[in-house]
Design a protein around this motif. Structure first.
Motif, mmCIF file in Angstrom:
data_model
loop_
_atom_site.group_PDB
_atom_site.id
_atom_site.type_symbol
_atom_site.label_atom_id
_atom_site.label_comp_id
_atom_site.label_asym_id
_atom_site.label_seq_id
_atom_site.Cartn_x
_atom_site.Cartn_y
_atom_site.Cartn_z
ATOM 1 N N LEU B 74 0.683 -0.893 -0.393
ATOM 2 C CA LEU B 74 0.120 0.086 -0.129
ATOM 3 C C LEU B 74 0.541 1.150 -0.031
ATOM 4 N N LYS B 75 0.409 2.017 -0.534
ATOM 5 C CA LYS B 75 1.437 3.466 -1.245
ATOM 6 C C LYS B 75 1.993 4.138 0.201
ATOM 7 N N LYS B 76 0.399 4.750 0.619
ATOM 8 C CA LYS B 76 0.918 4.977 1.691
ATOM 9 C C LYS B 76 1.674 4.970 3.683
ATOM 10 N N VAL B 77 2.580 3.170 3.252
ATOM 11 C CA VAL B 77 2.761 2.673 3.959
ATOM 12 C C VAL B 77 4.417 2.366 3.554
ATOM 13 N N HIS B 79 6.652 2.684 2.850
ATOM 14 C CA HIS B 79 8.244 3.691 3.086
ATOM 15 C C HIS B 79 8.954 2.801 4.120
ATOM 16 N N GLN B 80 8.176 2.141 5.051
ATOM 17 C CA GLN B 80 8.558 1.360 6.194
ATOM 18 C C GLN B 80 8.287 -0.280 5.770
ATOM 19 N N LYS B 115 12.558 4.509 5.431
ATOM 20 C CA LYS B 115 12.686 5.017 5.960
ATOM 21 C C LYS B 115 12.813 4.742 7.010
ATOM 22 N N TYR B 116 12.507 3.560 7.069
ATOM 23 C CA TYR B 116 12.183 3.186 8.856
ATOM 24 C C TYR B 116 11.287 1.246 8.369
#
Lengths: 168, 163
Positions: B74-77, B79-80, B115-116
Motif C-alpha cells: 500500500l503506497k501510504k505505508v 516507506h516502512q 525510511k523505517y
C-alpha cells in the motif's frame, strides 16, 4: 438533532460492503486509512465484511439505512485470541451525531461479553477525529510510532489505543 | 574458522523455518502455538521470496537462520516495513542474528529505499538487547498481548530510522 432513538445497531452482512466501500472512498475518510486506490479500498472492504460470518461486525442504521460500521478483526492464533483489533467508519454525511460512539460501545460489549476478550485495541493516525472519542471512552495509548503513514510526503504517527475490560 | 554467509532465501528454505519455529523454546517468542499455525505463518513468511525480501544465513554452509522484510504494497505505508527473524536453536550466540539484521538494514536502505524498519518482540526475549544494539528504539508496549497457560507477556514495539 437527537438521533439516538432512531439509531439501530445490527450484525453486519456481506451486503454492507457497498456502503462501506462508498464511505471509505470519501476523500476525507480515506486519509485515515492505509489504503488509497479503488482497488485497495475494495480489498479492505472485502476483508472487513468477511468478518460478518463470525458475527464480529456491527452495522449502524438510521431508518434501516446503513450509516456506519465497526468490526472486530479476530486474531488468527490461539495465544492472541484473548483480544481483538477493531476498525470503524461512519458515513461522512452522518458524522458528529454519536454514531461512532454508539458503535464503539457496542463493539466493547460484543468483544467483552460474546467473544470473552480481555481487551480491545485499535490503530489510528495522528490528527484522526476518532482520537478524542477514544480517550473520552477510556481507551489509553500504548504505542506511538513515528512516521508510519506517508500522505504525499507528510509523515504521520501511528497511535495504538486499547481498552482493558474489568472482570469481576 | 566458523563462517557466516548470507544469501537470498528460496522457497525450499521453508522446511528450515518450520523446523526452527517448531522447537518449543523458539516458539515461545512467536504468536503461533501449533503445527497448523506454524505452517500458516511460514507460508506467509516465505511468500516474500518472490520480492527478494527474505534472506538465509548459512553457518559453515548449513542453513542457520532466516529473516525477512514484510514489504508493504500500500503506497501510504510502503516507506516502512516490519521485519521478522528466526535463528535455529543450535546456531544461537554465533552472531547470526546480528548478521541477518545488519543485512536487512542494508537491504532496506539500498534496495528498497525504506525510511523505517520496525519489529515486535515479546517481553524477556533476549533478542531485545540485540535490537537495541543495532539501533532499534522502543516506541510502545502492549501488556498481556500473549497468553499461554494463563501466563501473560507484553509485546514490545521497536523501530529504527534508515535515513
Amino acid at each position: 438533532m437527537n438521533i439516538q432513538n432512531d439509531l439501530d445497531i445490527r450484525y453486519s452482512t456481506v451486503e454492507d460492503k457497498d456502503p462501506l466501500t462508498k464511505w471509505l472512498l470519501d476523500k476525507e475518510t480515506l486519509k485515515w486509512f492505509t489504503v488509497s486506490t479503488e482497488k485497495e479500498v475494495d480489498l479492505l472492504s472485502t476483508n472487513w465484511v468477511n468478518f460478518s460470518k463470525f458475527n464480529s461486525s456491527l452495522t449502524a442504521t438510521l431508518d434501516n439505512v446503513a450509516c456506519g460500521m465497526g468490526t472486530l478483526f479476530l486474531m488468527p492464533y490461539k495465544k492472541v485470541a484473548h483480544h481483538a483489533l477493531f476498525y470503524i467508519v461512519v458515513d461522512p454525511n452522518k458524522r458528529k451525531q454519536g454514531i461512532g460512539t454508539s458503535l464503539v460501545k457496542n463493539l466493547i460489549n460484543l468483544s467483552q461479553n460474546y467473544f470473552r476478550h480481555e481487551f480491545l485495541h485499535c490503530e489510528i493516525y495522528e490528527g484522526c477525529p476518532l482520537q478524542p472519542v477514544l480517550e473520552k471512552m477510556g481507551f489509553t495509548c500504548f504505542a506511538n510510532q513515528e512516521g508510519f503513514l506517508d500522505i504525499n510526503g507528510k509523515l504521520l504517527n501511528r497511535l495504538c489505543y486499547q481498552y482493558v475490560f474489568k472482570r469481576p | 574458522m566458523d563462517e557466516v554467509e548470507i544469501r537470498l532465501a528460496t522457497y525450499e528454505d521453508k522446511k528450515y523455518l518450520v523446523k526452527w519455529l517448531s522447537d518449543p523454546d523458539t516458539l515461545r517468542w512467536y504468536p503461533m502455538s501449533n503445527e497448523r499455525e506454524i505452517e500458516d505463518a511460514a507460508n506467509i513468511w516465505i511468500s516474500y521470496v518472490k520480492y527478494k525480501a527474505v534472506i538465509t544465513a548459512l553457518y559453515n554452509g548449513q542453513p542457520a537462520g532466516i529473516a525477512n522484510l514484510y514489504l508493504q504494497h500500500l503506497k501510504k505505508v510502503s516507506h516502512q516495513c516490519l521485519l521478522a527473524i528466526v535463528v535455529g536453536k543450535d546456531f544461537r550466540n554465533k552472531g547470526i542474528g546480528t548478521r541477518l539484521i545488519q543485512e536487512l538494514i542494508k537491504m532496506g536502505q539500498e534496495q528498497f529505499h525504506l525510511k523505517y524498519l520496525h519489529l515486535e518482540v515479546y517481553e524477556n526475549n533476549p533478542a531485545f538487547s540485540l535490537y537495541q544494539r543495532l539501533g532499534f528504539e522502543k516506541f510502545g508496549e502492549q501488556k498481556n498481548f500473549i497468553k499461554e497457560q494463563d501466563r501473560y507477556r507484553s509485546k514490545i514495539f521497536m523501530q529504527r530510522k534508515l535515513v
